[in-house]
Design a protein around this motif. Structure first.
Motif, PDB file in Angstrom:
ATOM      1  N   GLY A  42     -32.463  16.715 -15.463  1.00 38.38           N
ATOM      2  CA  GLY A  42     -31.479  17.533 -16.167  1.00 38.38           C
ATOM      3  C   GLY A  42     -31.119  18.730 -15.329  1.00 38.38           C
ATOM      4  N   PRO A  43     -30.145  19.462 -15.669  1.00 38.48           N
ATOM      5  CA  PRO A  43     -29.168  19.187 -16.717  1.00 38.48           C
ATOM      6  C   PRO A  43     -28.112  18.183 -16.256  1.00 38.48           C
ATOM      7  CG  PRO A  43     -28.604  21.248 -15.659  1.00 38.48           C
ATOM      8  CD  PRO A  43     -29.897  20.762 -15.018  1.00 38.48           C
ATOM      9  N   LYS A  44     -27.411  17.620 -17.229  1.00 40.58           N
ATOM     10  CA  LYS A  44     -26.347  16.671 -16.945  1.00 40.58           C
ATOM     11  C   LYS A  44     -25.191  17.396 -16.243  1.00 40.58           C
ATOM     12  CE  LYS A  44     -24.580  12.783 -19.139  1.00 40.58           C
ATOM     13  NZ  LYS A  44     -24.591  12.020 -20.359  1.00 40.58           N
ATOM     14  N   ILE A  45     -24.628  16.763 -15.243  1.00 39.95           N
ATOM     15  CA  ILE A  45     -23.465  17.314 -14.552  1.00 39.95           C
ATOM     16  C   ILE A  45     -22.214  16.769 -15.236  1.00 39.95           C
ATOM     17  CG2 ILE A  45     -22.161  17.308 -12.392  1.00 39.95           C
ATOM     18  CD1 ILE A  45     -24.841  17.164 -10.925  1.00 39.95           C
ATOM     19  N   ALA A  46     -21.318  17.652 -15.625  1.00 35.43           N
ATOM     20  CA  ALA A  46     -20.054  17.255 -16.254  1.00 35.43           C
ATOM     21  C   ALA A  46     -18.998  18.284 -15.863  1.00 35.43           C
ATOM     22  CB  ALA A  46     -20.196  17.188 -17.774  1.00 35.43           C
ATOM     23  N   ARG A  47     -18.078  17.873 -14.977  1.00 33.40           N
ATOM     24  CA  ARG A  47     -17.050  18.813 -14.526  1.00 33.40           C
ATOM     25  C   ARG A  47     -15.839  18.084 -13.948  1.00 33.40           C
ATOM     26  NH1 ARG A  47     -20.665  21.106  -9.486  1.00 33.40           N
ATOM     27  NH2 ARG A  47     -21.097  19.070  -8.609  1.00 33.40           N
ATOM     28  N   GLN A  48     -14.684  18.731 -14.065  1.00 32.38           N
ATOM     29  CA  GLN A  48     -13.466  18.240 -13.436  1.00 32.38           C
ATOM     30  C   GLN A  48     -13.586  18.474 -11.933  1.00 32.38           C
ATOM     31  OE1 GLN A  48     -12.081  16.361 -15.787  1.00 32.38           O
ATOM     32  NE2 GLN A  48     -10.059  17.225 -15.597  1.00 32.38           N
ATOM     33  N   ARG A  49     -13.018  17.554 -11.147  1.00 34.96           N
ATOM     34  CA  ARG A  49     -13.122  17.682  -9.693  1.00 34.96           C
ATOM     35  C   ARG A  49     -11.777  17.464  -9.022  1.00 34.96           C
ATOM     36  NH1 ARG A  49     -18.150  17.616  -7.400  1.00 34.96           N
ATOM     37  NH2 ARG A  49     -16.910  18.638  -5.822  1.00 34.96           N
ATOM     38  N   GLN A  50     -11.564  18.175  -7.940  1.00 32.36           N
ATOM     39  CA  GLN A  50     -10.441  17.995  -7.024  1.00 32.36           C
ATOM     40  C   GLN A  50     -11.061  17.869  -5.639  1.00 32.36           C
ATOM     41  OE1 GLN A  50      -7.050  17.988  -7.572  1.00 32.36           O
ATOM     42  NE2 GLN A  50      -7.206  18.302  -9.762  1.00 32.36           N
ATOM     43  N   VAL A  51     -10.936  16.715  -5.022  1.00 31.87           N
ATOM     44  CA  VAL A  51     -11.528  16.486  -3.711  1.00 31.87           C
ATOM     45  C   VAL A  51     -10.494  15.823  -2.798  1.00 31.87           C
ATOM     46  CG1 VAL A  51     -13.906  16.355  -4.555  1.00 31.87           C
ATOM     47  CG2 VAL A  51     -12.519  14.276  -4.444  1.00 31.87           C
ATOM     48  N   ALA A  63      -8.097  13.607  -7.925  1.00 31.56           N
ATOM     49  CA  ALA A  63      -8.516  14.328  -9.126  1.00 31.56           C
ATOM     50  C   ALA A  63      -9.310  13.359  -9.994  1.00 31.56           C
ATOM     51  CB  ALA A  63      -7.304  14.853  -9.886  1.00 31.56           C
ATOM     52  N   GLY A  64     -10.351  13.863 -10.621  1.00 30.88           N
ATOM     53  CA  GLY A  64     -11.159  13.038 -11.502  1.00 30.88           C
ATOM     54  C   GLY A  64     -12.195  13.904 -12.187  1.00 30.88           C
ATOM     55  N   TYR A  65     -13.165  13.264 -12.766  1.00 23.45           N
ATOM     56  CA  TYR A  65     -14.236  14.033 -13.371  1.00 23.45           C
ATOM     57  C   TYR A  65     -15.579  13.428 -12.991  1.00 23.45           C
ATOM     58  CZ  TYR A  65     -13.961  10.480 -17.075  1.00 23.45           C
ATOM     59  OH  TYR A  65     -13.922   9.301 -17.776  1.00 23.45           O
ATOM     60  N   GLU A  66     -16.504  14.320 -12.788  1.00 19.67           N
ATOM     61  CA  GLU A  66     -17.877  13.959 -12.430  1.00 19.67           C
ATOM     62  C   GLU A  66     -18.733  14.168 -13.667  1.00 19.67           C
ATOM     63  OE1 GLU A  66     -21.303  15.441  -9.251  1.00 19.67           O
ATOM     64  OE2 GLU A  66     -19.486  16.619  -9.519  1.00 19.67           O
ATOM     65  N   ILE A  67     -19.386  13.108 -14.102  1.00 25.04           N
ATOM     66  CA  ILE A  67     -20.304  13.225 -15.242  1.00 25.04           C
ATOM     67  C   ILE A  67     -21.441  12.238 -15.005  1.00 25.04           C
ATOM     68  CG2 ILE A  67     -18.851  11.675 -16.623  1.00 25.04           C
ATOM     69  CD1 ILE A  67     -19.918  13.192 -19.107  1.00 25.04           C
ATOM     70  N   TRP A 105     -18.806   0.292  -1.984  1.00 26.29           N
ATOM     71  CA  TRP A 105     -18.339   1.628  -2.336  1.00 26.29           C
ATOM     72  C   TRP A 105     -19.132   2.115  -3.543  1.00 26.29           C
ATOM     73  CZ3 TRP A 105     -13.457   3.369  -0.176  1.00 26.29           C
ATOM     74  CH2 TRP A 105     -12.818   2.428   0.631  1.00 26.29           C
ATOM     75  N   GLY A 106     -19.523   3.381  -3.543  1.00 23.36           N
ATOM     76  CA  GLY A 106     -20.182   3.958  -4.703  1.00 23.36           C
ATOM     77  C   GLY A 106     -19.740   5.395  -4.890  1.00 23.36           C
ATOM     78  N   THR A 107     -19.518   5.792  -6.154  1.00 26.71           N
ATOM     79  CA  THR A 107     -19.066   7.152  -6.414  1.00 26.71           C
ATOM     80  C   THR A 107     -19.480   7.633  -7.799  1.00 26.71           C
ATOM     81  OG1 THR A 107     -17.146   8.619  -6.461  1.00 26.71           O
ATOM     82  CG2 THR A 107     -16.804   6.371  -7.256  1.00 26.71           C
ATOM     83  N   TYR A 108     -19.581   8.938  -7.928  1.00 27.09           N
ATOM     84  CA  TYR A 108     -19.775   9.580  -9.222  1.00 27.09           C
ATOM     85  C   TYR A 108     -18.451  10.011  -9.840  1.00 27.09           C
ATOM     86  CZ  TYR A 108     -24.869  10.100  -9.146  1.00 27.09           C
ATOM     87  OH  TYR A 108     -26.205   9.871  -9.181  1.00 27.09           O
ATOM     88  N   LEU A 109     -17.334   9.778  -9.156  1.00 25.51           N
ATOM     89  CA  LEU A 109     -16.045  10.276  -9.616  1.00 25.51           C
ATOM     90  C   LEU A 109     -15.376   9.295 -10.576  1.00 25.51           C
ATOM     91  CD1 LEU A 109     -14.362  12.825  -9.158  1.00 25.51           C
ATOM     92  CD2 LEU A 109     -13.068  11.550  -7.466  1.00 25.51           C
ATOM     93  N   HIS A 110     -15.344   9.656 -11.849  1.00 24.42           N
ATOM     94  CA  HIS A 110     -14.643   8.866 -12.872  1.00 24.42           C
ATOM     95  C   HIS A 110     -13.154   9.164 -12.768  1.00 24.42           C
ATOM     96  CE1 HIS A 110     -18.266   7.802 -15.325  1.00 24.42           C
ATOM     97  NE2 HIS A 110     -18.747   8.817 -14.634  1.00 24.42           N
ATOM     98  N   GLY A 111     -12.336   8.188 -13.123  1.00 19.50           N
ATOM     99  CA  GLY A 111     -10.890   8.368 -13.081  1.00 19.50           C
ATOM    100  C   GLY A 111     -10.301   8.192 -11.698  1.00 19.50           C
ATOM    101  N   ILE A 112     -11.072   7.682 -10.777  1.00 20.35           N
ATOM    102  CA  ILE A 112     -10.601   7.551  -9.392  1.00 20.35           C
ATOM    103  C   ILE A 112      -9.376   6.642  -9.303  1.00 20.35           C
ATOM    104  CG2 ILE A 112     -12.186   5.665  -8.812  1.00 20.35           C
ATOM    105  CD1 ILE A 112     -12.467   7.008  -6.046  1.00 20.35           C
TER     106      ILE A 112
END
Length: 168
Positions: A42-51, A63-67, A105-112
């Motif tokens: 913990g804690p859980k990571i939850a945030r909007q991302r711009q990479v 743009a996406g979100y990391e959770i 390929w592996g990623t934590y970025l949702h909405g890719i």
């Protein structure tokens, strides 16, 4: 093959959940497709991302979100050949990786896949492997198109309904 979030974690060599946050605690063998180890903490990571992308095309804004729950690291960062066989997917190296053949390929970025140019470049890589011509990458982002469509629907409904009793 592409894994997102838990799929990315499972692509590694080992998953550890010492505190049993995601279920029964322990260490579990992964699919061993990427040289990573994830520890559920913990804690859980939850945030909007711009990479910015490194692959399949360098320099695309994403743009996406990391959770996710847990932290993922290279298992053997001191081994030089790992850095030649696997590369960070984005300018933020903690968000994912791709192998040298661009087949894993592996990623934590949702909405890719909402990112039109990135999605099209990724699909074009698959098309090229099959001997098909590439498609244009200058397309809109799905998320933006969806918002325009939803706004249009809302405007059309508002034009035909008296919403004052609901809004006030």
């Amino acid at each position: 093959m592409l894994g997102i979030c838990g799929g990315y974690q499972m692509m590694g060599k080992q998953l550890a959940d010492p505190e049993g946050i995601e279920g029964q605690g322990g260490r579990y063998r992964g699919l061993e497709l990427l040289p990573i180890r994830t520890v559920i903490t913990g804690p859980k990571i939850a945030r909007q991302r711009q990479v910015t992308s490194n692959f399949p095309l360098e320099g695309l804004p994403i743009a996406g979100y990391e959770i996710h729950q847990g932290r993922t690291h290279l298992m053997e960062p001191e081994r030089e050949e790992i850095h030649h066989l696997y590369r960070p997917l984005f300018d933020d190296t903690t968000l994912g990786m791709v192998d040298a053949n661009q087949s894993v390929w592996g990623t934590y970025l949702h909405g890719i896949f909402d990112n039109g140019p990135w999605r099209r470049a990724w699909l074009n890589r698959l098309r090229q492997q099959r001997g098909l011509q590439s498609l244009a990458t200058g397309i809109a982002n799905y998320r933006e198109e969806r918002e325009v469509m939803l706004d249009g629907i809302a405007d059309e409904i508002a034009a035909h309904l008296d919403l004052t009793s609901l809004l006030f």
